[in-house]
Motif scaffolding. Structure first.
Motif, PDB file in Angstrom:
ATOM      1  N   TRP A 111       0.855  -1.184   0.000  1.00 43.52           N
ATOM      2  CA  TRP A 111       0.000   0.000   0.000  1.00 43.52           C
ATOM      3  C   TRP A 111       0.892   1.234   0.000  1.00 43.52           C
ATOM      4  O   TRP A 111       1.994   1.222   0.563  1.00 43.52           O
ATOM      5  CB  TRP A 111      -0.889   0.026   1.238  1.00 43.52           C
ATOM      6  N   ALA A 112       0.434   2.305  -0.636  1.00 40.45           N
ATOM      7  CA  ALA A 112       1.238   3.521  -0.709  1.00 40.45           C
ATOM      8  C   ALA A 112       0.312   4.723  -0.924  1.00 40.45           C
ATOM      9  O   ALA A 112      -0.871   4.577  -1.236  1.00 40.45           O
ATOM     10  CB  ALA A 112       2.265   3.427  -1.848  1.00 40.45           C
ATOM     11  N   GLY A 113       0.909   5.913  -0.733  1.00 39.64           N
ATOM     12  CA  GLY A 113       0.188   7.149  -1.004  1.00 39.64           C
ATOM     13  C   GLY A 113      -0.385   7.854   0.203  1.00 39.64           C
ATOM     14  O   GLY A 113      -1.024   8.904   0.056  1.00 39.64           O
ATOM     15  N   PHE A 114      -0.140   7.328   1.427  1.00 34.70           N
ATOM     16  CA  PHE A 114      -0.762   7.943   2.602  1.00 34.70           C
ATOM     17  C   PHE A 114       0.148   7.939   3.825  1.00 34.70           C
ATOM     18  O   PHE A 114      -0.320   8.199   4.939  1.00 34.70           O
ATOM     19  CB  PHE A 114      -2.056   7.191   2.959  1.00 34.70           C
ATOM     20  N   THR A 115       1.421   7.663   3.659  1.00 35.00           N
ATOM     21  CA  THR A 115       2.268   7.424   4.824  1.00 35.00           C
ATOM     22  C   THR A 115       2.406   8.646   5.732  1.00 35.00           C
ATOM     23  O   THR A 115       2.559   8.487   6.944  1.00 35.00           O
ATOM     24  CB  THR A 115       3.674   6.979   4.385  1.00 35.00           C
ATOM     25  N   ASP A 116       2.364   9.863   5.185  1.00 32.86           N
ATOM     26  CA  ASP A 116       2.514  11.040   6.038  1.00 32.86           C
ATOM     27  C   ASP A 116       1.183  11.581   6.546  1.00 32.86           C
ATOM     28  O   ASP A 116       1.161  12.510   7.358  1.00 32.86           O
ATOM     29  CB  ASP A 116       3.277  12.151   5.309  1.00 32.86           C
ATOM     30  N   ALA A 117       0.064  10.994   6.109  1.00 29.83           N
ATOM     31  CA  ALA A 117      -1.258  11.410   6.587  1.00 29.83           C
ATOM     32  C   ALA A 117      -2.225  10.228   6.492  1.00 29.83           C
ATOM     33  O   ALA A 117      -3.182  10.261   5.707  1.00 29.83           O
ATOM     34  CB  ALA A 117      -1.769  12.614   5.798  1.00 29.83           C
ATOM     35  N   PRO A 118      -2.006   9.172   7.271  1.00 28.21           N
ATOM     36  CA  PRO A 118      -2.860   7.981   7.157  1.00 28.21           C
ATOM     37  C   PRO A 118      -4.260   8.218   7.713  1.00 28.21           C
ATOM     38  O   PRO A 118      -4.446   9.007   8.640  1.00 28.21           O
ATOM     39  CB  PRO A 118      -2.101   6.939   7.984  1.00 28.21           C
TER      40      PRO A 118
END
Length: 302
Positions: free
Chosen positions: A138-145
């Motif tokens: 999964w990717a695309g949200f690591t700094d704002a999950p």
């Protein structure tokens, strides 16, 4: 000398442009980390309370639930690795990847097959470069999950945990993430999520605290069956939030260091440019004086 002076001035302009970028990224990370810290503070008590409730339900349950039952033979262990989507965060991703490699080696030493589940493009790139198989990523949200991201990860892990070994199921779930301690300190940590055990980082009540009393309706077994999926999702969500706060803190420090280095480099290049300019002026004065002396000498001979 004139060419050297122009080269110094080009380098100064280039470093100044880079400094503007690193300074902007530092300010963005500093502004976002406040919200990330607030999210961690808000989610941690819920995760801790839910863990205690699940532990209490498990101790009062007669149910042989697969999520709390130790398997006699563990063949396949899931490794959920939480990294970042972007770089420019110092050693953040490399630290958690190194901890993941250490856990992978330990699990294989115990005779277990490791099934990687990856969060973040850095982890995916690390595994792709080494041509390793990955179960899911999964990717695309690591700094704002978001909670929905944690639920998607938890649902996939629970579905695989419920599968038999022959169908590619998993017997254990381990999470490797970065725990946010402070703006200066972030620590890579490992927890075993399933089968259920006392989770590292969720403190038990101290001697002066009272243990909460629970009454289970309709029964501890039914409550446990309903709570366990929520427990898994809440723990994954808290780990994602901890990792996001750690990533932003690491990025702010890295960008501040880059900005400070840019300032020092600009000062150094400015001194070199001033020296080159002074050398040009001195050479021009020497040429003028030499020309004047030559004219004076030719006039006296005439």
């Amino acid at each position: 000398m004139a060419g050297q002076l122009r080269a110094y001035r080009r380098q100064i302009r280039s470093v100044q442009a880079t400094k503007k970028i690193t300074r902007a990224m530092e300010l963005i990370a500093a502004s976002r980390i406040i919200k990330a810290q607030a999210n961690v503070r808000a989610s941690t008590p819920y995760a801790r309370a839910l863990t205690r409730a699940v532990s209490a339900a498990a101790s009062n349950s007669s149910l042989d639930h697969p999520l709390i039952t130790e398997k006699t033979q563990v063949k396949r262990a899931a490794l959920l690795l939480l990294s970042s989507d972007r770089g420019l965060a110092g050693a953040y991703s490399s630290s958690v990847l190194r901890e993941g490699e250490r856990l992978t080696a330990a699990l294989r030493a115990d005779g277990k097959e490791v099934a990687p589940y990856l969060v973040g493009r850095k982890a995916a790139a690390f595994y792709n470069f080494r041509r390793r198989d990955v179960v899911d990523s999964w990717a695309g949200f690591t700094d704002a999950p978001q909670y929905s991201d944690a639920k998607a990860i938890g649902d996939r892990l629970l579905a695989d945990f419920a599968q038999d070994d022959a169908a590619g199921g998993i017997d254990e779930i381990h999470v490797v993430y970065t725990h946010f301690v402070s703006m200066v300190t972030q620590e890579p940590r490992v927890i075993r999520l399933l089968p259920l055990e006392v989770v590292e980082g969720v403190e038990a009540p101290t001697g002066g605290d009272l243990q909460p009393l629970y009454e289970f309706e309709p029964s501890a077994d039914a409550v446990l069956d309903a709570l366990l999926p929520q427990y898994v999702t809440s723990r994954i969500y808290n780990c994602l939030l901890q990792a996001a706060a750690s990533e932003l803190a690491a990025r702010q420090r890295a960008m501040k260091s880059a900005t400070d280095n840019a300032d020092e480099l600009i000062k150094k290049l400015t001194r070199l440019a001033n020296n080159a300019r002074q050398a040009d002026i001195t050479q021009e004065i020497s040429e003028i004086v030499g020309g004047a002396d030559a004219l004076a000498s030719s006039g006296s001979r005439a």
